[in-house]
Design a protein around this motif. Structure first.
Motif, mmCIF file in Angstrom:
data_model
loop_
_atom_site.group_PDB
_atom_site.id
_atom_site.type_symbol
_atom_site.label_atom_id
_atom_site.label_comp_id
_atom_site.label_asym_id
_atom_site.label_seq_id
_atom_site.Cartn_x
_atom_site.Cartn_y
_atom_site.Cartn_z
ATOM 1 N N GLY A 1 -24.636 15.790 -93.204
ATOM 2 C CA GLY A 1 -25.857 15.479 -92.463
ATOM 3 C C GLY A 1 -27.098 15.925 -93.211
ATOM 4 N N ALA A 2 -27.020 17.090 -93.853
ATOM 5 C CA ALA A 2 -28.166 17.586 -94.619
ATOM 6 C C ALA A 2 -28.468 16.664 -95.784
ATOM 7 N N VAL A 3 -27.430 16.159 -96.433
ATOM 8 C CA VAL A 3 -27.625 15.218 -97.545
ATOM 9 C C VAL A 3 -28.195 13.910 -97.006
ATOM 10 N N ARG A 4 -27.633 13.420 -95.896
ATOM 11 C CA ARG A 4 -28.080 12.159 -95.304
ATOM 12 C C ARG A 4 -29.555 12.249 -94.869
ATOM 13 N N ASP A 5 -29.964 13.416 -94.371
ATOM 14 C CA ASP A 5 -31.352 13.582 -93.937
ATOM 15 C C ASP A 5 -32.336 13.468 -95.103
ATOM 16 N N ARG A 6 -31.885 13.814 -96.305
ATOM 17 C CA ARG A 6 -32.767 13.755 -97.476
ATOM 18 C C ARG A 6 -32.860 12.366 -98.080
ATOM 19 N N VAL A 7 -31.913 11.505 -97.755
ATOM 20 C CA VAL A 7 -31.900 10.139 -98.290
ATOM 21 C C VAL A 7 -32.885 9.294 -97.487
ATOM 22 N N PRO A 8 -33.763 8.562 -98.171
ATOM 23 C CA PRO A 8 -34.689 7.706 -97.425
ATOM 24 C C PRO A 8 -33.923 6.718 -96.551
ATOM 25 N N GLY A 9 -34.329 6.641 -95.301
ATOM 26 C CA GLY A 9 -33.655 5.750 -94.359
ATOM 27 C C GLY A 9 -32.429 6.373 -93.726
ATOM 28 N N GLY A 10 -32.112 7.632 -94.092
ATOM 29 C CA GLY A 10 -30.956 8.321 -93.519
ATOM 30 C C GLY A 10 -31.147 8.594 -92.048
ATOM 31 N N GLY A 11 -32.385 8.790 -91.660
ATOM 32 C CA GLY A 11 -32.741 8.918 -90.251
ATOM 33 C C GLY A 11 -32.369 10.238 -89.630
ATOM 34 N N ARG A 12 -33.051 10.534 -88.545
ATOM 35 C CA ARG A 12 -32.801 11.747 -87.780
ATOM 36 C C ARG A 12 -31.817 11.506 -86.642
ATOM 37 N N SER A 13 -31.530 10.249 -86.336
ATOM 38 C CA SER A 13 -30.652 9.973 -85.210
ATOM 39 C C SER A 13 -29.259 10.539 -85.454
ATOM 40 N N ALA A 14 -28.824 10.596 -86.708
ATOM 41 C CA ALA A 14 -27.515 11.161 -87.010
ATOM 42 C C ALA A 14 -27.498 12.655 -86.704
ATOM 43 N N THR A 15 -28.625 13.329 -86.886
ATOM 44 C CA THR A 15 -28.708 14.749 -86.585
ATOM 45 C C THR A 15 -28.530 14.991 -85.092
ATOM 46 N N ALA A 16 -29.105 14.157 -84.274
ATOM 47 C CA ALA A 16 -29.029 14.337 -82.824
ATOM 48 C C ALA A 16 -27.613 14.158 -82.297
ATOM 49 N N THR A 17 -26.809 13.343 -82.944
ATOM 50 C CA THR A 17 -25.456 13.072 -82.453
ATOM 51 C C THR A 17 -24.385 13.854 -83.214
ATOM 52 N N ARG A 18 -24.781 14.615 -84.208
ATOM 53 C CA ARG A 18 -23.804 15.374 -85.001
ATOM 54 C C ARG A 18 -23.040 16.335 -84.093
ATOM 55 N N GLY A 19 -21.719 16.301 -84.188
ATOM 56 C CA GLY A 19 -20.888 17.201 -83.405
ATOM 57 C C GLY A 19 -20.621 16.735 -81.994
ATOM 58 N N VAL A 20 -20.996 15.491 -81.672
ATOM 59 C CA VAL A 20 -20.800 14.970 -80.315
ATOM 60 C C VAL A 20 -20.079 13.632 -80.389
ATOM 61 N N LYS A 21 -19.066 13.485 -79.555
ATOM 62 C CA LYS A 21 -18.347 12.214 -79.420
ATOM 63 C C LYS A 21 -18.265 11.899 -77.937
ATOM 64 N N ALA A 22 -18.710 10.703 -77.564
ATOM 65 C CA ALA A 22 -18.702 10.293 -76.157
ATOM 66 C C ALA A 22 -17.841 9.059 -75.974
ATOM 67 N N GLU A 23 -17.152 9.012 -74.860
ATOM 68 C CA GLU A 23 -16.463 7.812 -74.408
ATOM 69 C C GLU A 23 -17.156 7.417 -73.118
ATOM 70 N N VAL A 24 -17.751 6.223 -73.101
ATOM 71 C CA VAL A 24 -18.547 5.796 -71.958
ATOM 72 C C VAL A 24 -17.883 4.598 -71.286
ATOM 73 N N GLY A 25 -17.663 4.732 -69.985
ATOM 74 C CA GLY A 25 -17.154 3.631 -69.179
ATOM 75 C C GLY A 25 -18.294 3.049 -68.359
#
Length: 153
Positions: free
Chosen positions: A61-85
């Motif tokens: 995630g730290a590497v992805r955050d430094r890449v242009p276009g890597g985005g912050r949205s991945a940081t917000a969901t890091r460590g979370v997995k949801a199953e939605v019905g």
């Protein structure tokens, strides 16, 4: 009909088109990623949670955050997995706690905060929140995100 005649009759009641309550006309779907972001932000708000995700996921995630276009949205969901019905959701969270905190208390607070935020914002019933504590952040340890120096300046 003149304007004065219309006023004498009183206000017109609107003609109801379609059937039933407008709120029941259609379906709302909520993507897994939306629930994951809400849960991730709610979990990070709890005192004693140092980070979300395993060490490897945080490094990526730290590497992805430094890449242009890597985005912050991945940081917000890091460590979370949801199953939605349609009306329910289940969540799996992976957290890193600060050294010295009571892990059971932190896990309870995370669970309560996540359930409250997700149910309030989405209207979905949270059936379970599973929490895996993958690491403990020691006071003298440097963050992995801080260790990775940018290659380009």
């Amino acid at each position: 009909m003149s304007e004065s005649q219309q006023q004498a009759e009183g206000p017109r009641t609107p003609v109801k088109r379609g059937g039933g309550d407008p709120a029941s006309r259609g379906r709302t779907t909520i993507a897994d990623g939306v629930v994951e972001k809400i849960a991730g932000l709610a979990a990070r708000d709890v005192v004693g949670v140092h980070a979300m995700g395993s060490g490897f996921a945080r490094t990526l995630g730290a590497v992805r955050d430094r890449v242009p276009g890597g985005g912050r949205s991945a940081t917000a969901t890091r460590g979370v997995k949801a199953e939605v019905g349609e009306v329910q959701t289940a969540l799996d969270l992976e957290i890193v706690v600060d050294y010295g905190v009571a892990i059971a208390d932190v896990a309870r607070a995370v669970r309560e905060n996540v359930i409250s935020a997700v149910e309030r914002m989405t209207g979905l019933e949270v059936v379970e929140v599973n929490i895996a504590v993958s690491d403990v952040k020691l006071p003298d340890e440097a963050d992995e995100e801080e260790e990775a120096e940018p290659r380009l300046q």
